[in-house]
Design a protein around this motif. Structure first.
Motif, mmCIF file in Angstrom:
data_model
loop_
_atom_site.group_PDB
_atom_site.id
_atom_site.type_symbol
_atom_site.label_atom_id
_atom_site.label_comp_id
_atom_site.label_asym_id
_atom_site.label_seq_id
_atom_site.Cartn_x
_atom_site.Cartn_y
_atom_site.Cartn_z
ATOM 1 N N LYS A 1 0.828 -1.206 0.000
ATOM 2 C CA LYS A 1 0.000 0.000 0.000
ATOM 3 C C LYS A 1 0.864 1.258 0.000
ATOM 4 O O LYS A 1 0.546 2.235 -0.678
ATOM 5 C CB LYS A 1 -0.934 -0.001 1.208
ATOM 6 C CG LYS A 1 -2.044 -1.014 1.118
ATOM 7 C CD LYS A 1 -2.890 -1.011 2.386
ATOM 8 C CE LYS A 1 -3.922 -2.115 2.362
ATOM 9 N NZ LYS A 1 -4.679 -2.169 3.623
ATOM 10 N N GLN B 1 2.242 1.657 -3.411
ATOM 11 C CA GLN B 1 1.169 1.990 -4.347
ATOM 12 C C GLN B 1 0.900 3.494 -4.375
ATOM 13 O O GLN B 1 0.540 4.042 -5.419
ATOM 14 C CB GLN B 1 -0.104 1.219 -3.992
ATOM 15 C CG GLN B 1 -1.151 1.248 -5.064
ATOM 16 C CD GLN B 1 -0.724 0.548 -6.343
ATOM 17 O OE1 GLN B 1 -0.071 -0.490 -6.316
ATOM 18 N NE2 GLN B 1 -1.088 1.119 -7.479
ATOM 19 N N LYS C 1 3.277 4.817 -6.877
ATOM 20 C CA LYS C 1 2.911 4.331 -8.210
ATOM 21 C C LYS C 1 1.731 5.109 -8.764
ATOM 22 O O LYS C 1 1.686 5.418 -9.962
ATOM 23 C CB LYS C 1 2.588 2.837 -8.143
ATOM 24 C CG LYS C 1 2.319 2.216 -9.482
ATOM 25 C CD LYS C 1 2.094 0.719 -9.372
ATOM 26 C CE LYS C 1 1.824 0.125 -10.736
ATOM 27 N NZ LYS C 1 1.532 -1.314 -10.647
ATOM 28 N N ASN C 2 0.779 5.461 -7.910
ATOM 29 C CA ASN C 2 -0.399 6.215 -8.345
ATOM 30 C C ASN C 2 -0.034 7.595 -8.893
ATOM 31 O O ASN C 2 -0.824 8.188 -9.629
ATOM 32 C CB ASN C 2 -1.398 6.363 -7.199
ATOM 33 C CG ASN C 2 -2.058 5.052 -6.830
ATOM 34 O OD1 ASN C 2 -2.036 4.088 -7.589
ATOM 35 N ND2 ASN C 2 -2.628 5.002 -5.639
ATOM 36 N N TYR C 3 1.121 8.089 -8.526
ATOM 37 C CA TYR C 3 1.597 9.392 -9.019
ATOM 38 C C TYR C 3 2.623 9.237 -10.156
ATOM 39 O O TYR C 3 3.253 10.209 -10.547
ATOM 40 C CB TYR C 3 2.220 10.193 -7.874
ATOM 41 C CG TYR C 3 1.202 10.763 -6.921
ATOM 42 C CD1 TYR C 3 0.735 12.067 -7.071
ATOM 43 C CD2 TYR C 3 0.694 10.002 -5.880
ATOM 44 C CE1 TYR C 3 -0.203 12.595 -6.198
ATOM 45 C CE2 TYR C 3 -0.249 10.520 -4.997
ATOM 46 C CZ TYR C 3 -0.693 11.811 -5.167
ATOM 47 O OH TYR C 3 -1.627 12.329 -4.296
#
Length: 131
Positions: free
Chosen positions: A106, A109, A112-114
């Protein structure tokens, strides 16, 4: 990546806020400094001489901070860097000891989301890079 895909200062600050909140939610906001946009979120209030661990009500923001002043390995194109000890250090360096790979997933992540990933410079600091 092209310049179009680069994060704005507002997006970078949103990332820093999200990382800090994740650490607070998981009781890991201890001895952490998040460097971004020339400033730093930290757990230590120098003026008060106090640490605010896992305290969502005390956001310590220090202006004019450069991670290059604190550790050697910082991405040349700086987005966000962190220095840390305690629970975050353990999670990143010894996930088998914490037994919580989901928490590490998490945490990863978020970056990674950015469109980012991070690398450790030393065992106690990281710097983000564009994917």
């Amino acid at each position: 990546m092209t310049a179009v895909n680069r994060l704005t200062e507002e997006q970078i600050e949103k990332l820093a806020v999200e990382v800090r909140q994740f650490l607070i939610d998981h009781e890991m906001w201890q001895d952490v400094a998040i460097y971004f946009n020339g400033k730093c979120f930290t757990t230590y209030d120098k003026e008060a001489g106090k640490y605010y661990y896992n305290d969502p009500d005390h956001l310590i923001v220090v202006e004019n901070k450069d991670p290059n002043d604190y550790f050697d390995y910082v991405a040349e194109e700086h987005v966000l860097s962190m220095g840390f000890e305690g629970p975050l250090y353990a999670l990143i360096n010894y996930p088998q000891g914490t037994g919580d790979y989901r928490k590490l997933y998490k945490f990863n992540q978020i970056f990674k989301n950015y469109g980012l990933y991070y690398e450790l410079g030393d065992a106690w600091n990281l710097s983000c890079y564009y994917v």
